[in-house]
Design a protein around this motif. Structure first.
Motif, PDB file in Angstrom:
ATOM      1  N   GLN A 233       0.868  -1.168   0.000  1.00  0.00           N
ATOM      2  CA  GLN A 233       0.000   0.000   0.000  1.00  0.00           C
ATOM      3  C   GLN A 233       0.905   1.218   0.000  1.00  0.00           C
ATOM      4  O   GLN A 233       2.116   1.087   0.123  1.00  0.00           O
ATOM      5  N   ALA A 234       0.321   2.384  -0.171  1.00  0.00           N
ATOM      6  CA  ALA A 234       1.139   3.590  -0.274  1.00  0.00           C
ATOM      7  C   ALA A 234       2.013   3.738   0.962  1.00  0.00           C
ATOM      8  O   ALA A 234       1.521   3.771   2.087  1.00  0.00           O
ATOM      9  N   GLY A 235       3.310   3.804   0.766  1.00  0.00           N
ATOM     10  CA  GLY A 235       4.232   4.033   1.869  1.00  0.00           C
ATOM     11  C   GLY A 235       4.679   2.796   2.604  1.00  0.00           C
ATOM     12  O   GLY A 235       5.492   2.893   3.505  1.00  0.00           O
ATOM     13  N   THR A 236       4.177   1.595   2.260  1.00  0.00           N
ATOM     14  CA  THR A 236       4.545   0.371   2.964  1.00  0.00           C
ATOM     15  C   THR A 236       5.281  -0.570   2.029  1.00  0.00           C
ATOM     16  O   THR A 236       4.848  -0.811   0.910  1.00  0.00           O
ATOM     17  N   LEU A 237       6.401  -1.118   2.493  1.00  0.00           N
ATOM     18  CA  LEU A 237       7.215  -2.032   1.702  1.00  0.00           C
ATOM     19  C   LEU A 237       7.182  -3.407   2.354  1.00  0.00           C
ATOM     20  O   LEU A 237       7.473  -3.538   3.544  1.00  0.00           O
TER      21      LEU A 237
END
Length: 287
Positions: free
Chosen positions: A178-182
């Motif tokens: 998701q946006a910002g999560t790796l």
């Protein structure tokens, strides 16, 4: 009558880019600061290898001759200084160039560098069972003043974080959930480094000794954490570190850190979370 053919010349193209660098801020007495730096390096060998480092001398304000000695001393420790911050200074060409107008990198973008608050009082819940509190870090005036700062050269996008993470992503080992999560689906082997300057990092496997994770947000390890975990690397004080089994060499949140020796017999071998309480780093077993 003869005519000269027009000469085609290639224009030189200049591009502005932004890069993330670590900032070291020496403080007096310099001998004590170097001793703290040696302790950090001893716990994290090779931590500075290949990393761009900016030397912020606005606190120490040394003479030009002392700057050369300090740069040489850091070089002997394997730390390469790419630039120097010192307002109003004039240094020779034999030293790294002066850097002006740097911004501090945060999860929300670039901000002018704010003054750090003084050390707060110990956390109210300091008596919590099996909690490790560490005041080692920024305001301790030691090597904990290793923070991620962004060196900006013009109006350009940040190019950091691509390197190894991008290669691993091509191999299918890493994906953005998701946006910002790796998300890292495979175990992190010794010598590997994951750097994510835009949010949280989730590791589904274990993190081997000699490896490291650096994240702007929180770090979640669903296996054993044996390497180094550095959360909130760009000024996020609310970042946390979670792991199923704590065998970490070093745990750090927003520059405050604790080492394996300090956690021995308290939170080692347990499922823990690490977070900041005031200006103290707490490592608490998960129930």
């Amino acid at each position: 009558m003869t005519f000269a053919a027009p000469v085609e010349t290639k224009s030189i193209r200049f591009r502005a880019r932004s890069f993330v660098a670590f900032t070291l801020t020496p403080e007096a007495p310099i001998s004590a600061w170097l001793e703290g730096l040696d302790h950090w390096i001893g716990n994290s060998p090779g931590y500075f290898a290949g990393r761009p480092v900016v030397l912020d001398l606005n606190v120490l304000k040394p003479d030009v001759a002392d700057i050369g000695l300090l740069v040489a001393s850091l070089g002997a420790r394997g730390i390469r200084v790419y630039a120097i911050e010192l307002e109003g200074a004039s240094i020779g060409l034999d030293l790294p160039p002066l850097l002006g107008g740097a911004k501090e990198a945060t999860t929300d973008g670039l901000l002018s560098q704010p003054g750090r608050k003084g050390k707060a009082e110990a956390a109210d819940e300091a008596g919590q069972l099996e909690t490790v509190f560490s005041d080692r870090g920024k305001d301790a005036g030691k090597a904990g003043e290793v923070k991620a700062g962004e060196v900006k050269a013009g109006e350009a996008r940040a190019e950091a974080g691509k390197g190894k993470a991008a290669k691993a992503a091509e191999a299918g080992a890493i994906e953005t959930v998701q946006a910002g999560t790796l998300m890292v689906k495979s175990p992190i082997r010794s010598g590997q480094s994951i750097f994510h300057p835009h949010g949280d990092v989730i590791v589904l496997g274990s993190v081997a000794s000699g490896s490291e994770i650096i994240a702007a947000g929180s770090i979640h390890v669903y296996g054993t954490l044996r390497g180094r975990a550095i959360a909130g690397s760009q000024g996020n004080r609310s970042a946390r570190i979670f792991c199923r089994k704590n065998e970490a060499e070093l745990i750090s949140v927003d520059g405050w850190y604790t080492t394996a020796e300090e956690m021995e017999g308290v939170s080692r071998g347990k499922a823990v979370q690490a977070f900041l309480e005031g200006d103290m780093l707490a490592v608490v077993p998960l129930n």
